[in-house]
Design a protein around this motif. Structure first.
Motif, PDB file in Angstrom:
ATOM      1  N   ALA A 103       0.836  -1.223  -0.029  1.00  0.00           N
ATOM      2  CA  ALA A 103      -0.148  -0.033   0.006  1.00  0.00           C
ATOM      3  C   ALA A 103       0.860   1.163   0.056  1.00  0.00           C
ATOM      4  N   CYS A 104       1.970   1.079   0.666  1.00  0.00           N
ATOM      5  CA  CYS A 104       2.835   2.079   0.874  1.00  0.00           C
ATOM      6  C   CYS A 104       3.484   2.444  -0.569  1.00  0.00           C
ATOM      7  N   ALA A 105       3.669   1.215  -1.283  1.00  0.00           N
ATOM      8  CA  ALA A 105       4.561   1.622  -2.589  1.00  0.00           C
ATOM      9  C   ALA A 105       3.449   2.188  -3.599  1.00  0.00           C
ATOM     10  N   VAL A 106       2.162   1.850  -3.605  1.00  0.00           N
ATOM     11  CA  VAL A 106       0.923   2.482  -4.492  1.00  0.00           C
ATOM     12  C   VAL A 106       0.788   4.079  -4.211  1.00  0.00           C
ATOM     13  N   ALA A 107       0.839   4.179  -2.895  1.00  0.00           N
ATOM     14  CA  ALA A 107       0.719   5.690  -2.284  1.00  0.00           C
ATOM     15  C   ALA A 107       1.818   6.333  -2.907  1.00  0.00           C
ATOM     16  N   ALA A 139       2.427   8.718   2.108  1.00  0.00           N
ATOM     17  CA  ALA A 139       3.108   7.292   2.646  1.00  0.00           C
ATOM     18  C   ALA A 139       2.543   6.783   4.014  1.00  0.00           C
ATOM     19  N   LEU A 140       2.297   7.841   4.830  1.00  0.00           N
ATOM     20  CA  LEU A 140       1.661   7.542   5.984  1.00  0.00           C
ATOM     21  C   LEU A 140       0.239   6.988   5.903  1.00  0.00           C
ATOM     22  N   PHE A 141      -0.448   7.510   5.102  1.00  0.00           N
ATOM     23  CA  PHE A 141      -1.684   7.004   4.825  1.00  0.00           C
ATOM     24  C   PHE A 141      -1.735   5.655   4.243  1.00  0.00           C
ATOM     25  N   GLY A 142      -0.694   5.424   3.447  1.00  0.00           N
ATOM     26  CA  GLY A 142      -0.518   4.052   2.988  1.00  0.00           C
ATOM     27  C   GLY A 142      -0.128   2.975   3.846  1.00  0.00           C
ATOM     28  N   VAL A 143       0.599   3.444   4.885  1.00  0.00           N
ATOM     29  CA  VAL A 143       0.966   2.461   6.017  1.00  0.00           C
ATOM     30  C   VAL A 143      -0.256   1.970   6.620  1.00  0.00           C
ATOM     31  N   PHE A 168     -11.567   3.487   5.218  1.00  0.00           N
ATOM     32  CA  PHE A 168     -12.163   4.502   5.883  1.00  0.00           C
ATOM     33  C   PHE A 168     -11.240   5.239   6.533  1.00  0.00           C
ATOM     34  N   ILE A 169      -9.957   4.804   7.520  1.00  0.00           N
ATOM     35  CA  ILE A 169      -9.524   5.499   8.271  1.00  0.00           C
ATOM     36  C   ILE A 169      -8.298   6.422   7.501  1.00  0.00           C
ATOM     37  N   PRO A 170      -7.867   5.895   6.195  1.00  0.00           N
ATOM     38  CA  PRO A 170      -7.089   6.843   5.486  1.00  0.00           C
ATOM     39  C   PRO A 170      -7.702   7.859   4.863  1.00  0.00           C
ATOM     40  N   VAL A 171      -8.861   7.549   4.510  1.00  0.00           N
ATOM     41  CA  VAL A 171      -9.944   8.714   3.858  1.00  0.00           C
ATOM     42  C   VAL A 171     -10.138   9.966   5.149  1.00  0.00           C
ATOM     43  N   LEU A 172     -10.489   9.364   6.143  1.00  0.00           N
ATOM     44  CA  LEU A 172     -10.606  10.196   7.510  1.00  0.00           C
ATOM     45  C   LEU A 172      -9.585  11.253   7.549  1.00  0.00           C
ATOM     46  N   LEU A 173      -8.218  10.430   7.656  1.00  0.00           N
ATOM     47  CA  LEU A 173      -7.052  11.141   8.014  1.00  0.00           C
ATOM     48  C   LEU A 173      -6.456  12.230   6.924  1.00  0.00           C
ATOM     49  N   HIS A 174      -6.814  11.260   5.707  1.00  0.00           N
ATOM     50  CA  HIS A 174      -6.341  12.454   4.497  1.00  0.00           C
ATOM     51  C   HIS A 174      -7.349  13.583   4.268  1.00  0.00           C
ATOM     52  N   GLY A 175      -8.815  13.581   4.618  1.00  0.00           N
ATOM     53  CA  GLY A 175      -9.727  14.483   4.626  1.00  0.00           C
ATOM     54  C   GLY A 175      -9.324  15.635   5.787  1.00  0.00           C
ATOM     55  N   ILE A 176      -8.974  15.205   6.868  1.00  0.00           N
ATOM     56  CA  ILE A 176      -8.465  16.069   7.977  1.00  0.00           C
ATOM     57  C   ILE A 176      -7.401  16.915   7.456  1.00  0.00           C
ATOM     58  N   TYR A 177      -6.185  16.282   6.927  1.00  0.00           N
ATOM     59  CA  TYR A 177      -4.995  16.896   6.393  1.00  0.00           C
ATOM     60  C   TYR A 177      -5.375  18.017   5.402  1.00  0.00           C
ATOM     61  N   VAL A 206       3.036   0.273  12.231  1.00  0.00           N
ATOM     62  CA  VAL A 206       4.345  -0.833  11.897  1.00  0.00           C
ATOM     63  C   VAL A 206       4.767  -1.623  12.979  1.00  0.00           C
ATOM     64  N   LYS A 207       4.985  -1.182  14.175  1.00  0.00           N
ATOM     65  CA  LYS A 207       5.046  -2.036  15.289  1.00  0.00           C
ATOM     66  C   LYS A 207       4.251  -2.990  15.414  1.00  0.00           C
ATOM     67  N   GLN A 208       2.818  -2.875  15.450  1.00  0.00           N
ATOM     68  CA  GLN A 208       1.771  -3.506  15.545  1.00  0.00           C
ATOM     69  C   GLN A 208       1.960  -4.809  14.880  1.00  0.00           C
TER      70      GLN A 208
END
Length: 221
Positions: A103-107, A139-143, A168-177, A206-208
């Motif tokens: 996902a990070c590579a695509v992003a 990159a972080l949305f991709g992670v 949903f969560i990347p959309v939410l974070l991206h939208g806030i940004y 990443v750690k999880q």
């Protein structure tokens, strides 16, 4: 032109290498990662067409709709769709962390081409700021997306829920940004703390992911 391409590509390559090497168990085949990056590059064109259509038709007038629908939902949906329907069922997607890499590579493929267009129109002097903010945020949305796709891949009972979270969560974070950028006059004072939060949140994922994989191997040596 070479300077623009180099300036646009360098931060993406560095970020992708960083998250690729964070895998504590089995690194993914570079050719598969490169393909994801390339497909991410191609995603820019349908996304740009859709966003241009929104602008031309004047469908989304408010900053909220522009931030969360025109930009965040459109971009993250195409990334999610690509990862889910191309590599989610791939034989090399065999660990929890693999979703993060793909996902990070695509992003970052998407972010690189978007960055090239921006630097061509606005100037290479913006390359450092672009690396710190838009490229890093993609990159972080991709992670985050990849973390939940990894959970979906190996979940017995919550596959659909985790796959939905991956969008949903990347959309939410991206939208806030985007909403911060669009609505705040002194947006740097708000976006910098948000970027710090994004980095902390993504690195925890990443750690999880590595911890879940370690637990799996301890149960199945």
């Amino acid at each position: 032109m070479l300077a623009v391409i180099t300036a646009a590509f360098a931060p993406s390559a560095a970020l992708l290498a960083f998250f690729y090497l964070k895998d504590e168990f089995e690194n993914e085949p570079l050719i598969t990662v490169a393909r994801c990056f390339f497909f991410g590059c191609l995603l820019v064109f349908p996304v740009m067409f859709i966003q241009f259509a929104f602008d031309e038709e004047g469908l989304l007038q408010s900053p909220f709709l522009t931030a969360f629908v025109q930009t965040a939902l459109t971009e993250e949906f195409f990334k999610w769709f690509l990862v889910y329907f191309t590599v989610f069922h791939h034989i090399h997607f065999n660990e929890r962390y693999d979703g993060i890499v793909y996902a990070c590579a695509v992003a970052l493929g998407f972010a690189t081409v978007e960055n090239i267009f921006y630097l061509i129109s606005s100037g290479v002097e913006y390359a450092f700021l672009r690396a710190l903010l838009p490229v890093s945020s993609h990159a972080l949305f991709g992670v985050v997306m990849g973390y939940y796709l990894g959970k979906a891949k190996f979940s017995r009972n919550r596959k659909k829920t985790m796959a939905a979270f991956a969008l949903f969560i990347p959309v939410l974070l991206h939208g806030i940004y985007n909403y911060i950028i669009l609505t705040q006059n002194y947006w740097t004072y708000a976006v910098i703390p948000f970027m710090i939060f994004l980095w902390v949140f993504a690195l925890r994922k990443v750690k999880q992911a590595n911890r879940m994989q370690a637990k799996h191997y301890s149960k199945n040596p």
